[in-house]
Enzyme design. Structure first.
Site, mmCIF file in Angstrom:
data_model
loop_
_atom_site.group_PDB
_atom_site.id
_atom_site.type_symbol
_atom_site.label_atom_id
_atom_site.label_comp_id
_atom_site.label_asym_id
_atom_site.label_seq_id
_atom_site.Cartn_x
_atom_site.Cartn_y
_atom_site.Cartn_z
ATOM 1 N N ASP A 12 -4.638 -9.937 -5.605
ATOM 2 C CA ASP A 12 -3.865 -11.010 -5.358
ATOM 3 C C ASP A 12 -2.625 -10.449 -4.714
ATOM 4 O O ASP A 12 -2.227 -9.445 -5.219
ATOM 5 C CB ASP A 12 -3.858 -11.794 -6.334
ATOM 6 C CG ASP A 12 -3.289 -13.089 -6.093
ATOM 7 O OD1 ASP A 12 -3.060 -13.653 -4.933
ATOM 8 O OD2 ASP A 12 -2.496 -13.676 -6.911
ATOM 9 N N ASN A 60 -10.069 -21.093 -1.673
ATOM 10 C CA ASN A 60 -9.005 -20.665 -0.667
ATOM 11 C C ASN A 60 -9.254 -21.641 0.676
ATOM 12 O O ASN A 60 -8.433 -21.297 1.361
ATOM 13 C CB ASN A 60 -9.477 -19.319 -0.411
ATOM 14 C CG ASN A 60 -8.782 -18.491 -1.273
ATOM 15 O OD1 ASN A 60 -9.376 -17.240 -1.387
ATOM 16 N ND2 ASN A 60 -7.613 -18.919 -2.058
HETATM 17 C C1 IPE Z 1 -7.526 -15.420 -6.095
HETATM 18 O O1 IPE Z 1 -6.251 -15.460 -5.559
HETATM 19 C C2 IPE Z 1 -8.473 -15.505 -4.953
HETATM 20 C C3 IPE Z 1 -8.554 -14.152 -4.493
HETATM 21 C C4 IPE Z 1 -7.920 -13.027 -4.813
HETATM 22 C C5 IPE Z 1 -9.373 -14.054 -3.201
HETATM 23 P P1 IPE Z 1 -5.436 -16.999 -5.119
HETATM 24 O O2 IPE Z 1 -4.009 -16.424 -4.709
HETATM 25 O O3 IPE Z 1 -6.286 -17.837 -4.294
HETATM 26 O O4 IPE Z 1 -5.374 -17.547 -6.618
HETATM 27 P P2 IPE Z 1 -4.418 -18.788 -7.192
HETATM 28 O O5 IPE Z 1 -4.391 -19.581 -6.211
HETATM 29 O O6 IPE Z 1 -3.238 -17.916 -7.599
HETATM 30 O O7 IPE Z 1 -5.076 -19.074 -8.322
HETATM 31 C C1 IPE Z 2 -4.656 -12.536 -2.079
HETATM 32 O O1 IPE Z 2 -3.382 -12.758 -1.449
HETATM 33 C C2 IPE Z 2 -5.819 -12.684 -0.818
HETATM 34 C C3 IPE Z 2 -6.436 -13.950 -0.645
HETATM 35 C C4 IPE Z 2 -6.303 -15.008 -1.814
HETATM 36 C C5 IPE Z 2 -7.309 -14.137 0.228
HETATM 37 P P1 IPE Z 2 -2.723 -14.016 -1.383
HETATM 38 O O2 IPE Z 2 -2.982 -14.478 -0.086
HETATM 39 O O3 IPE Z 2 -3.171 -14.953 -2.529
HETATM 40 O O4 IPE Z 2 -1.152 -13.653 -1.643
HETATM 41 P P2 IPE Z 2 -0.128 -14.460 -2.388
HETATM 42 O O5 IPE Z 2 -0.683 -14.735 -3.841
HETATM 43 O O6 IPE Z 2 -0.026 -15.565 -1.767
HETATM 44 O O7 IPE Z 2 0.959 -13.589 -2.548
HETATM 45 MG MG MG Z 3 -2.595 -15.650 -4.252
#
Ligand code: IPE
Ligand code: IPE
Ligand code: MG
Length: 237
Positions: A12, A60
Site C-alpha cells: 500500500d 478496488n
Molecule cells: C489494500 O489497499 C489493497 C491492496 C494493497 C491491493 P487499499 O488502499 O485498497 O486499502 P484501503 O482502502 O486503505 O483499506
Molecule cells: C496500493 O497503493 C496499490 C493498490 C491498492 C492497487 P494505493 O493505490 O492504495 O496507494 P495509496 O494508499 O492511495 O497511497
Molecule cells: Mg491504499
C-alpha cells in the site's frame, strides 16, 4: 524464531508516494513493480518459501475507471513482459482471487503464467488480484455445498476441509503479515490464513520498500514470542 514459512504483504501507499513527488498516481504503481522485484530477490536469498502479495482487492473496483483500467493493464503487462526477470526459473506463480469480472485476455495471461511456472519448485508467489478474504470464504462455502449436492460426503466440515477448498490450499498459513503505507488494517486480505499471523506495519510507502526493508521485518518477526494461545513458544521452553 526462524524464517517465516509464509509472508503476506499488503503493498500500500503507491498513490501517496506519487502525490508527494507531484506525479500522477500511476507512477507510484509503476515504481511498485521494482519494489516487488527487490523483495522477491531478497525473499529467495533469505529462503522464504512462500509469499503472497496483495495487488488488487475486490473493493478496488470502487476507484475511478481510469485507475482501475490502468491497474488491470499494468498487471497484465507485468505478467507478459517482466515474468522472466521477476520469477526467473524458480518461482511458481499462482494468482488467487475472483476470476469473474476480469477481462478474458487477462485470464488467459494468468493461465499462461501459471502453466509456465508450474514446474518451479523453490518458491511460491501468490498474487492476490481481485481478491477479497470474505469472497474467498464465500467461495469455499459454495463449493462445498456444490460438492455435497453432487454426492460428496463429509463426516464433518472442519477446519481441514475448509482449508482444502481455499484458492490455494498448497500454501501454509501466514506467519508474518506486512502492510506498507502506514494504515493499520487488513483491508480484507487473507482473513482465514492470517488468523495467527504476526503483524508488521511500516510507514514506508510500497515504492520505498525493498529487500532491506523486508529483512528488517523478518528480524522483527524473529524476536516475537508466538504463543498460539498457550503459555510458551511453540516447540520452545
Ligand atoms: C489494500 O489497499 C489493497 C491492496 C494493497 C491491493 P487499499 O488502499 O485498497 O486499502 P484501503 O482502502 O486503505 O483499506
Ligand atoms: C496500493 O497503493 C496499490 C493498490 C491498492 C492497487 P494505493 O493505490 O492504495 O496507494 P495509496 O494508499 O492511495 O497511497
Ligand atoms: Mg491504499
Amino acid at each position: 524464531m526462524s524464517i517465516p514459512s509464509h509472508v503476506g504483504i499488503i503493498m500500500d501507499g503507491n498513490g501517496r508516494w506519487a502525490k508527494e513527488r507531484g506525479l500522477p498516481r500511476r507512477e507510484g504503481h509503476l515504481a511498485g513493480i521494482d519494489s516487488l522485484e527487490s523483495v522477491l530477490r531478497r525473499a529467495e536469498k533469505l529462503g522464504i518459501p512462500c509469499l503472497t502479495v496483495y495487488a488488487f482487492s475486490t473493493e478496488n473496483w470502487k476507484r475511478p475507471g481510469n485507475e482501475v483500467k490502468f491497474l488491470l493493464q499494468l498487471f497484465e503487462e507485468t505478467l507478459m513482459n517482466r515474468a522472466e526477470d521477476l520469477f526467473r526459473n524458480n518461482i511458481k506463480v499462482k494468482v488467487i482471487g475472483r476470476r469473474d469480472g476480469l477481462p478474458h485476455g487477462l485470464l488467459r495471461t494468468i493461465d499462461r503464467i501459471e502453466e509456465k511456472t508450474a514446474g518451479n519448485r523453490d518458491h511460491i508467489l501468490n498474487i492476490a488480484f481481485n481478491y477479497g478474504g470474505r469472497a474467498e470464504i464465500a467461495h469455499v462455502v459454495s463449493r462445498i455445498i456444490q460438492d455435497i449436492e453432487e454426492g460428496k460426503e463429509f463426516r464433518q466440515i472442519d477446519e481441514n476441509v475448509i482449508e482444502n477448498y481455499l484458492y490455494n490450499p498448497e500454501f501454509p498459513e501466514v506467519e508474518l503479515l506486512i502492510r506498507t503505507g502506514g494504515e493499520k488494517r487488513l483491508s480484507n486480505f487473507l482473513l482465514w490464513q492470517s488468523a495467527y499471523a504476526e503483524l508488521y506495519f511500516t510507514e514506508k510507502y510500497w515504492p520505498d520498500f525493498d529487500g532491506d526493508e523486508l529483512e528488517k521485518a523478518i528480524e522483527d518477526f524473529k524476536k516475537r514470542n508466538r504463543r498460539f494461545g498457550g503459555l510458551k513458544e511453540k516447540g520452545g521452553e
